[in-house]
Design a protein around this motif. Sequence first.
Motif, PDB file in Angstrom:
ATOM      1  N   VAL A  10      16.670  -0.458   0.498  1.00  0.00           N
ATOM      2  CA  VAL A  10      16.459   0.590   1.500  1.00  0.00           C
ATOM      3  C   VAL A  10      16.160   1.921   0.821  1.00  0.00           C
ATOM      4  O   VAL A  10      15.277   2.678   1.243  1.00  0.00           O
ATOM      5  N   GLU A  11      16.868   2.214  -0.262  1.00  0.00           N
ATOM      6  CA  GLU A  11      16.657   3.483  -0.962  1.00  0.00           C
ATOM      7  C   GLU A  11      15.309   3.512  -1.684  1.00  0.00           C
ATOM      8  O   GLU A  11      14.717   4.578  -1.873  1.00  0.00           O
ATOM      9  N   LEU A  12      14.813   2.346  -2.084  1.00  0.00           N
ATOM     10  CA  LEU A  12      13.523   2.287  -2.766  1.00  0.00           C
ATOM     11  C   LEU A  12      12.355   2.413  -1.801  1.00  0.00           C
ATOM     12  O   LEU A  12      11.248   2.763  -2.200  1.00  0.00           O
ATOM     13  N   LEU A  13      12.586   2.097  -0.511  1.00  0.00           N
ATOM     14  CA  LEU A  13      11.516   2.126   0.480  1.00  0.00           C
ATOM     15  C   LEU A  13      11.688   3.354   1.363  1.00  0.00           C
ATOM     16  O   LEU A  13      12.530   3.362   2.263  1.00  0.00           O
ATOM     17  N   PRO A  14      10.936   4.423   1.134  1.00  0.00           N
ATOM     18  CA  PRO A  14      11.074   5.639   1.949  1.00  0.00           C
ATOM     19  C   PRO A  14      10.649   5.388   3.382  1.00  0.00           C
ATOM     20  O   PRO A  14       9.921   4.440   3.688  1.00  0.00           O
ATOM     21  N   VAL A  15      11.082   6.260   4.260  1.00  0.00           N
ATOM     22  CA  VAL A  15      10.817   6.067   5.686  1.00  0.00           C
ATOM     23  C   VAL A  15       9.320   6.100   5.984  1.00  0.00           C
ATOM     24  O   VAL A  15       8.846   5.435   6.913  1.00  0.00           O
ATOM     25  N   ALA A  16       8.528   6.831   5.207  1.00  0.00           N
ATOM     26  CA  ALA A  16       7.086   6.867   5.434  1.00  0.00           C
ATOM     27  C   ALA A  16       6.445   5.508   5.206  1.00  0.00           C
ATOM     28  O   ALA A  16       5.384   5.209   5.758  1.00  0.00           O
ATOM     29  N   VAL A  17       7.078   4.667   4.364  1.00  0.00           N
ATOM     30  CA  VAL A  17       6.585   3.314   4.125  1.00  0.00           C
ATOM     31  C   VAL A  17       7.016   2.379   5.239  1.00  0.00           C
ATOM     32  O   VAL A  17       6.285   1.476   5.636  1.00  0.00           O
ATOM     33  N   VAL A  62       0.835  -1.200   0.000  1.00  0.00           N
ATOM     34  CA  VAL A  62       0.000   0.000   0.000  1.00  0.00           C
ATOM     35  C   VAL A  62       0.874   1.256   0.000  1.00  0.00           C
ATOM     36  O   VAL A  62       0.643   2.202  -0.766  1.00  0.00           O
ATOM     37  N   GLY A  63       1.884   1.287   0.850  1.00  0.00           N
ATOM     38  CA  GLY A  63       2.745   2.462   0.940  1.00  0.00           C
ATOM     39  C   GLY A  63       3.517   2.726  -0.337  1.00  0.00           C
ATOM     40  O   GLY A  63       3.601   3.871  -0.806  1.00  0.00           O
ATOM     41  N   VAL A  64       4.082   1.664  -0.927  1.00  0.00           N
ATOM     42  CA  VAL A  64       4.872   1.828  -2.147  1.00  0.00           C
ATOM     43  C   VAL A  64       3.988   2.278  -3.314  1.00  0.00           C
ATOM     44  O   VAL A  64       4.362   3.169  -4.090  1.00  0.00           O
ATOM     45  N   VAL A  65       2.787   1.691  -3.434  1.00  0.00           N
ATOM     46  CA  VAL A  65       1.879   2.077  -4.520  1.00  0.00           C
ATOM     47  C   VAL A  65       1.494   3.555  -4.394  1.00  0.00           C
ATOM     48  O   VAL A  65       1.510   4.308  -5.388  1.00  0.00           O
ATOM     49  N   LEU A  66       1.161   3.991  -3.188  1.00  0.00           N
ATOM     50  CA  LEU A  66       0.783   5.388  -3.002  1.00  0.00           C
ATOM     51  C   LEU A  66       1.973   6.326  -3.233  1.00  0.00           C
ATOM     52  O   LEU A  66       1.836   7.390  -3.852  1.00  0.00           O
ATOM     53  N   TYR A  67       3.135   5.918  -2.738  1.00  0.00           N
ATOM     54  CA  TYR A  67       4.312   6.787  -2.841  1.00  0.00           C
ATOM     55  C   TYR A  67       4.731   6.981  -4.288  1.00  0.00           C
ATOM     56  O   TYR A  67       4.897   8.118  -4.766  1.00  0.00           O
ATOM     57  N   TYR A  68       4.881   5.875  -5.001  1.00  0.00           N
ATOM     58  CA  TYR A  68       5.341   5.985  -6.380  1.00  0.00           C
ATOM     59  C   TYR A  68       4.206   6.269  -7.360  1.00  0.00           C
ATOM     60  O   TYR A  68       4.454   6.673  -8.502  1.00  0.00           O
ATOM     61  N   GLY A  69       2.940   6.078  -6.919  1.00  0.00           N
ATOM     62  CA  GLY A  69       1.823   6.427  -7.774  1.00  0.00           C
ATOM     63  C   GLY A  69       1.504   7.911  -7.735  1.00  0.00           C
ATOM     64  O   GLY A  69       1.214   8.528  -8.764  1.00  0.00           O
ATOM     65  N   LEU A  70       1.581   8.508  -6.530  1.00  0.00           N
ATOM     66  CA  LEU A  70       1.237   9.922  -6.372  1.00  0.00           C
ATOM     67  C   LEU A  70       2.451  10.841  -6.435  1.00  0.00           C
ATOM     68  O   LEU A  70       2.317  12.015  -6.782  1.00  0.00           O
ATOM     69  N   GLY A  71       3.611  10.314  -6.100  1.00  0.00           N
ATOM     70  CA  GLY A  71       4.795  11.160  -6.020  1.00  0.00           C
ATOM     71  C   GLY A  71       5.152  11.885  -7.299  1.00  0.00           C
ATOM     72  O   GLY A  71       5.348  13.118  -7.290  1.00  0.00           O
ATOM     73  N   PRO A  72       5.251  11.199  -8.440  1.00  0.00           N
ATOM     74  CA  PRO A  72       5.648  11.882  -9.679  1.00  0.00           C
ATOM     75  C   PRO A  72       4.702  12.997 -10.101  1.00  0.00           C
ATOM     76  O   PRO A  72       5.097  13.918 -10.820  1.00  0.00           O
ATOM     77  N   SER A  73       3.438  12.962  -9.653  1.00  0.00           N
ATOM     78  CA  SER A  73       2.482  14.005 -10.027  1.00  0.00           C
ATOM     79  C   SER A  73       2.673  15.280  -9.225  1.00  0.00           C
ATOM     80  O   SER A  73       2.058  16.309  -9.522  1.00  0.00           O
ATOM     81  N   GLY A  74       3.494  15.224  -8.195  1.00  0.00           N
ATOM     82  CA  GLY A  74       3.716  16.384  -7.336  1.00  0.00           C
ATOM     83  C   GLY A  74       2.750  16.487  -6.186  1.00  0.00           C
ATOM     84  O   GLY A  74       2.837  17.418  -5.377  1.00  0.00           O
ATOM     85  N   PHE A  75       1.835  15.520  -6.062  1.00  0.00           N
ATOM     86  CA  PHE A  75       0.820  15.578  -5.012  1.00  0.00           C
ATOM     87  C   PHE A  75       1.452  15.494  -3.623  1.00  0.00           C
ATOM     88  O   PHE A  75       0.940  16.077  -2.667  1.00  0.00           O
ATOM     89  N   LEU A  76       2.555  14.766  -3.505  1.00  0.00           N
ATOM     90  CA  LEU A  76       3.200  14.587  -2.201  1.00  0.00           C
ATOM     91  C   LEU A  76       4.179  15.716  -1.882  1.00  0.00           C
ATOM     92  O   LEU A  76       4.772  15.741  -0.802  1.00  0.00           O
ATOM     93  N   GLY A  77       4.350  16.643  -2.816  1.00  0.00           N
ATOM     94  CA  GLY A  77       5.232  17.772  -2.579  1.00  0.00           C
ATOM     95  C   GLY A  77       6.673  17.352  -2.353  1.00  0.00           C
ATOM     96  O   GLY A  77       7.195  16.452  -3.013  1.00  0.00           O
ATOM     97  N   SER A  78       7.296  17.998  -1.365  1.00  0.00           N
ATOM     98  CA  SER A  78       8.709  17.706  -1.083  1.00  0.00           C
ATOM     99  C   SER A  78       8.897  16.366  -0.399  1.00  0.00           C
ATOM    100  O   SER A  78      10.028  15.938  -0.172  1.00  0.00           O
ATOM    101  N   GLY A  79       7.796  15.697  -0.060  1.00  0.00           N
ATOM    102  CA  GLY A  79       7.912  14.390   0.574  1.00  0.00           C
ATOM    103  C   GLY A  79       8.315  13.290  -0.382  1.00  0.00           C
ATOM    104  O   GLY A  79       8.647  12.186   0.055  1.00  0.00           O
ATOM    105  N   TYR A  80       8.290  13.559  -1.677  1.00  0.00           N
ATOM    106  CA  TYR A  80       8.642  12.539  -2.668  1.00  0.00           C
ATOM    107  C   TYR A  80      10.050  12.767  -3.182  1.00  0.00           C
ATOM    108  O   TYR A  80      10.432  13.890  -3.524  1.00  0.00           O
ATOM    109  N   HIS A  81      10.821  11.681  -3.226  1.00  0.00           N
ATOM    110  CA  HIS A  81      12.170  11.720  -3.782  1.00  0.00           C
ATOM    111  C   HIS A  81      12.289  10.589  -4.787  1.00  0.00           C
ATOM    112  O   HIS A  81      12.128   9.417  -4.415  1.00  0.00           O
ATOM    113  N   PRO A  82      12.540  10.901  -6.059  1.00  0.00           N
ATOM    114  CA  PRO A  82      12.643   9.843  -7.071  1.00  0.00           C
ATOM    115  C   PRO A  82      13.728   8.839  -6.698  1.00  0.00           C
ATOM    116  O   PRO A  82      14.755   9.204  -6.104  1.00  0.00           O
TER     117      PRO A  82
END
Length: 526
Positions: free
Chosen positions: A355-362, A215-235
């Motif tokens: 580890v780099e693929l899994l952000p701390v929020a996940v 769930v966390g990975v899908v939301l992070y990488y699904g919403l992150g590129p759109s800018g919805f997560l703001g500075s919380g997303y790191h490619p």
Amino acid sequence: MTTTTASRRRFGGGDLNGVLGLVVDNLSLLAFMATALIGIFGMPADLVFRRMFPGTALGVLLGNLAYTWMAHRLAARTGRQDVTAMPLGIDAPTTIGMALLVLGPAFAGYRQAGMDPITAGEATWHLGMASLVVMGVLKFVLSFFGAWVQRSVPRAGLLGSIAGIALVLMGFLPLVEILRVPVVGFAGLGVVLYALVAKRRLPFGLPGVLGAFIVGVVLYYGLGPSGFLGSGYHPPGTWQWRLGFPLPTLGFIDGLPATVPYLPLILPFGLLMVVGGINVTESARAAGDDYPTRDILLVEALATLIAGLCGGVAQTTPYIGQPAYKAMGARTGYTLVTGLVIGLGGVLGYLANLVELLPVAVLAPILVFISISITTQAFEATPLRYASAVVFSFFPAIARMLAIKLGDPSIVDPAHFAVLYGDASHGISAMAVIFILGNGFIITSMVWASFVVAMIDGDVRKASGIVAIGAVLTAFGIIHSVEPIGPVYLPWLLDAGARGVVLQFVAAYGALAAVLFLLSVGPRRR
């Protein structure tokens, strides 16, 4: 029965679930350690991934191989094919404690002293190695006196101190990270609570930890590129083979002098693992697998010691939950595979990429669940009449958590901090009290819970003696160090202002010890 049949039965159908759970637990802690050291304190990533990870992973490999062999030996001796190996992995409270209370602050201190990042990182790495060697030696010695240790410190003191770490360091601080990317973290936390606390079944029978990750990975990488997560997303970065061989090194010798200020943290970490090893061995024995307690403790100690000698910075421990793995059908295959996956991952570098693929929020929701479990266990495994002692032992940990945040230069400017901390000669400021209460908090928690337990049991004279021990520990900064970073010291070498504060705290313990002793002289009262 053929050897093939016996081996097949030892590798039951539940081993896959066991591997998922055990690998994810270890991966979560490695990820948190890397996130804290690299993301919060700015340590060079290459040093963490190629120096610290391989040695730490080696301890997991060796410990799980040894426990797998012990399970095979038990099965051969008893003729049973349902023997479940003892799970071993990186210890959660001490790994988080090492990252946030020892390694991170040490690196920040070296940088403030003018060291460049590489030199400061090397010095911090040596400190981590030395800390692990100290804990390994302590656990090796105490493995021969495990029962005495368990008798000497009441369970409320041991579990209360570790629950304090769990609640405010493993729970609250990761919760802050969850809410920095709330869409991702809160959803993952909800899945964890649904599956592991409410014990509801996820679709397709997914394990709770794996479901939260998905769930966390899908939301992070699904919403992150759109800018919805703001500075919380790191490619994600590019995949790298960070080869790192955990070869023995004498670097720990350079780090030994630096461990002295941190001994009030390091030594209780080792002590708690010895008692924890005794408890999990009893738990496995109750589930039907009778492992020698001393052998379990010796494997744990040697795995930690070898990891430290080879560059590791996080200690291993037998995990609570062997009966749970047994109930899911795991046998000996899950510990063997977990050891190989983690051990080889540290050498070949794919653990660093994961580890780099899994952000701390996940990852943080898993740590929040662990904190809930450990804190709950402190109350469930302690008689109800000692609940007040357990709660009382939380306060030093809360002070330590506040000190971590208030000591962060990104939150409180260092110049302003110095003003708030104040000159000891002008009295004790509120900021100083928070730091003094938090310094040496694990031992403080043990002392506080132990003397309350003694009073509840009616042994007031024993309570007086425990408080008197607290006075001695306070005099040398083992608890309540008056210096912000919490070093131990010889009180007569301090300046007059600091020495006066030490005297006040020593006198406070002395006065309480005297009052309790006088109360113990008269007739006992309920």
